[in-house]
Design a protein around this motif. Structure first.
Motif, mmCIF file in Angstrom:
data_model
loop_
_atom_site.group_PDB
_atom_site.id
_atom_site.type_symbol
_atom_site.label_atom_id
_atom_site.label_comp_id
_atom_site.label_asym_id
_atom_site.label_seq_id
_atom_site.Cartn_x
_atom_site.Cartn_y
_atom_site.Cartn_z
ATOM 1 N N PHE A 175 3.994 0.012 -5.932
ATOM 2 C CA PHE A 175 5.240 0.695 -5.600
ATOM 3 C C PHE A 175 5.596 1.661 -6.728
ATOM 4 C CE2 PHE A 175 5.436 -3.170 -3.078
ATOM 5 C CZ PHE A 175 5.868 -2.701 -1.844
ATOM 6 N N ASN A 176 5.766 2.923 -6.392
ATOM 7 C CA ASN A 176 6.050 3.952 -7.380
ATOM 8 C C ASN A 176 7.544 3.977 -7.698
ATOM 9 O OD1 ASN A 176 6.232 6.209 -8.964
ATOM 10 N ND2 ASN A 176 5.137 7.566 -7.567
ATOM 11 N N THR A 177 7.955 3.141 -8.626
ATOM 12 C CA THR A 177 9.371 3.061 -8.983
ATOM 13 C C THR A 177 9.814 4.252 -9.821
ATOM 14 O OG1 THR A 177 8.809 1.692 -10.905
ATOM 15 C CG2 THR A 177 9.407 0.542 -8.863
ATOM 16 N N GLU A 178 8.858 5.084 -10.250
ATOM 17 C CA GLU A 178 9.211 6.277 -11.003
ATOM 18 C C GLU A 178 10.030 7.271 -10.176
ATOM 19 O OE1 GLU A 178 5.181 4.904 -12.687
ATOM 20 O OE2 GLU A 178 6.318 4.776 -10.830
ATOM 21 N N LEU A 179 10.055 7.080 -8.860
ATOM 22 C CA LEU A 179 10.821 7.979 -7.999
ATOM 23 C C LEU A 179 12.329 7.798 -8.156
ATOM 24 C CD1 LEU A 179 8.798 7.767 -4.651
ATOM 25 C CD2 LEU A 179 8.645 9.511 -6.445
ATOM 26 N N ASN A 180 12.737 6.638 -8.693
ATOM 27 C CA ASN A 180 14.167 6.335 -8.865
ATOM 28 C C ASN A 180 14.931 6.381 -7.542
ATOM 29 O OD1 ASN A 180 14.105 5.936 -11.721
ATOM 30 N ND2 ASN A 180 13.966 8.157 -11.973
ATOM 31 N N ASP A 181 14.255 5.989 -6.473
ATOM 32 C CA ASP A 181 14.853 5.961 -5.143
ATOM 33 C C ASP A 181 14.124 4.886 -4.341
ATOM 34 O OD1 ASP A 181 15.515 6.336 -2.443
ATOM 35 O OD2 ASP A 181 15.687 8.504 -2.650
ATOM 36 N N PRO A 182 14.698 3.685 -4.218
ATOM 37 C CA PRO A 182 13.977 2.590 -3.554
ATOM 38 C C PRO A 182 13.505 2.923 -2.147
ATOM 39 C CG PRO A 182 15.878 1.740 -4.724
ATOM 40 C CD PRO A 182 15.987 3.236 -4.771
ATOM 41 N N ALA A 183 14.328 3.613 -1.360
ATOM 42 C CA ALA A 183 13.935 3.949 0.009
ATOM 43 C C ALA A 183 12.751 4.913 0.017
ATOM 44 C CB ALA A 183 15.111 4.548 0.769
ATOM 45 N N ALA A 184 12.788 5.903 -0.868
ATOM 46 C CA ALA A 184 11.676 6.848 -0.962
ATOM 47 C C ALA A 184 10.406 6.154 -1.435
ATOM 48 C CB ALA A 184 12.040 7.993 -1.904
ATOM 49 N N THR A 185 10.559 5.194 -2.335
ATOM 50 C CA THR A 185 9.403 4.442 -2.818
ATOM 51 C C THR A 185 8.754 3.656 -1.688
ATOM 52 O OG1 THR A 185 10.227 4.275 -5.073
ATOM 53 C CG2 THR A 185 8.688 2.567 -4.355
ATOM 54 N N ALA A 186 9.568 3.004 -0.869
ATOM 55 C CA ALA A 186 9.027 2.240 0.265
ATOM 56 C C ALA A 186 8.307 3.157 1.242
ATOM 57 C CB ALA A 186 10.144 1.470 0.959
ATOM 58 N N ARG A 187 8.888 4.327 1.512
ATOM 59 C CA ARG A 187 8.245 5.269 2.431
ATOM 60 C C ARG A 187 6.927 5.785 1.871
ATOM 61 N NH1 ARG A 187 13.649 7.146 2.912
ATOM 62 N NH2 ARG A 187 13.170 8.907 1.518
ATOM 63 N N MET A 188 6.889 6.108 0.579
ATOM 64 C CA MET A 188 5.648 6.575 -0.033
ATOM 65 C C MET A 188 4.579 5.492 0.016
ATOM 66 S SD MET A 188 4.897 8.014 -3.890
ATOM 67 C CE MET A 188 5.521 9.661 -3.542
ATOM 68 N N PHE A 189 4.988 4.264 -0.222
ATOM 69 C CA PHE A 189 4.050 3.140 -0.158
ATOM 70 C C PHE A 189 3.415 3.069 1.229
ATOM 71 C CE2 PHE A 189 2.757 -1.197 0.547
ATOM 72 C CZ PHE A 189 2.274 -1.644 -0.671
ATOM 73 N N GLU A 190 4.234 3.211 2.266
ATOM 74 C CA GLU A 190 3.721 3.169 3.636
ATOM 75 C C GLU A 190 2.750 4.320 3.893
ATOM 76 O OE1 GLU A 190 7.047 1.058 6.378
ATOM 77 O OE2 GLU A 190 7.584 3.057 5.637
ATOM 78 N N GLU A 191 3.064 5.499 3.383
ATOM 79 C CA GLU A 191 2.170 6.641 3.529
ATOM 80 C C GLU A 191 0.837 6.386 2.834
ATOM 81 O OE1 GLU A 191 4.399 9.861 1.947
ATOM 82 O OE2 GLU A 191 5.867 9.890 3.593
ATOM 83 N N ASP A 192 0.892 5.823 1.626
ATOM 84 C CA ASP A 192 -0.333 5.536 0.883
ATOM 85 C C ASP A 192 -1.148 4.436 1.568
ATOM 86 O OD1 ASP A 192 0.396 7.429 -0.966
ATOM 87 O OD2 ASP A 192 1.221 5.987 -2.407
ATOM 88 N N TRP A 193 -0.472 3.442 2.118
ATOM 89 C CA TRP A 193 -1.124 2.370 2.874
ATOM 90 C C TRP A 193 -1.958 2.969 4.007
ATOM 91 C CZ3 TRP A 193 -0.485 -3.235 3.139
ATOM 92 C CH2 TRP A 193 -0.860 -3.821 4.341
ATOM 93 N N ARG A 194 -1.353 3.861 4.767
ATOM 94 C CA ARG A 194 -2.054 4.486 5.893
ATOM 95 C C ARG A 194 -3.179 5.392 5.403
ATOM 96 N NH1 ARG A 194 3.565 5.036 7.550
ATOM 97 N NH2 ARG A 194 4.031 3.480 9.176
ATOM 98 N N ALA A 195 -2.948 6.124 4.314
ATOM 99 C CA ALA A 195 -3.965 7.019 3.772
ATOM 100 C C ALA A 195 -5.198 6.247 3.314
ATOM 101 C CB ALA A 195 -3.389 7.835 2.619
ATOM 102 N N LEU A 196 -4.993 5.017 2.846
ATOM 103 C CA LEU A 196 -6.111 4.171 2.418
ATOM 104 C C LEU A 196 -6.807 3.502 3.597
ATOM 105 C CD1 LEU A 196 -4.483 2.538 -0.737
ATOM 106 C CD2 LEU A 196 -6.493 4.038 -0.726
ATOM 107 N N GLY A 197 -6.269 3.684 4.796
ATOM 108 C CA GLY A 197 -6.895 3.116 5.988
ATOM 109 C C GLY A 197 -6.734 1.617 6.118
#
Length: 218
Positions: free
Chosen positions: A89-111
């Motif tokens: 989880f990229n907590t460097e974003l300083n936005d928990p909701a944005a971090t969760a969304r990015m995590f989901e995007e990365d999850w899908r990108a990794l297949g």
């Protein structure tokens, strides 16, 4: 359900490490906390190179913060180098909701379709991952990851959701200490299924008990 009793925590950590290495899992979810540290140290020298590692949950703190799950895992499990396929989880974003969304995007990108194996802890109040009793995140069924605020801790968390944990082919839950083996913990853990195996030991020095439940998806 099988029960194995070990003489000490080291024996259980060694057995858990063998289970993970022999599982053949290619996508493994890993947890923070103090309980799995020795397990990670054992695994570190023989990490398979073709595994995607996924962080189960994170306190919303910077990577350099002592509370960071990702930092602890990178110091122990990845002591010989952080693998390329490491999803945190990229907590460097300083936005928990944005971090969760990015995590989901990365999850899908990794297949990633589902976790082959997930290692979980258990808090004294019965939470596993950051799925705290009584919090709205327990009702999230259409997300891979979600953010939540825990009032009791005055802290934001980001976590994999319950459906993702339940979809894992093998779930291993470690709970150290008498309080963590309480009814509250047992009730929360019902959410991830009926145990396939239970590993347990008593620490005679501290008078505490540690149990590891493994859940295999039918």
């Amino acid at each position: 359900m099988n029960l194995r009793v070990f003489d000490d925590a080291e024996a259980l950590a060694q057995a858990a490490a063998r289970t993970i290495l022999q599982s053949g899992a290619k996508t493994i979810g890993v947890t923070g906390g103090s309980t799995p540290k020795r397990l990670y140290e054992i695994l570190a020298p023989s990490l398979p190179q073709d595994v995607t590692w996924v962080l189960v949950d994170e306190r919303y703190v910077p990577l350099e913060d002592p509370q960071s799950n990702a930092a602890m895992i990178e110091r122990t499990l990845f002591a010989r180098g952080v693998p390329q396929r490491w999803l945190r989880f990229n907590t460097e974003l300083n936005d928990p909701a944005a971090t969760a969304r990015m995590f989901e995007e990365d999850w899908r990108a990794l297949g990633i379709d589902a976790l082959d194996l997930v290692l979980l802890g258990c808090g004294e109040d019965g939470h596993t991952a950051s799925l705290f009793p009584g919090t709205p995140v327990l009702e999230v069924h259409d997300r891979i990851a979600a953010e939540l605020f825990v009032p009791r801790l005055d802290q934001w968390r980001v976590t994999l959701t319950l459906p993702v944990l339940r979809a894992a082919k093998l779930r291993m839950v470690l709970a150290a200490g008498a309080a963590k083996a309480s009814t509250a913990a047992a009730n929360t853990l019902k959410a991830v299924g009926t145990p396939d195996k239970v590993y347990e030991w008593d620490d005679t020095d501290t008078g505490t008990k540690l149990q590891t439940w493994t859940y295999r998806t039918k």
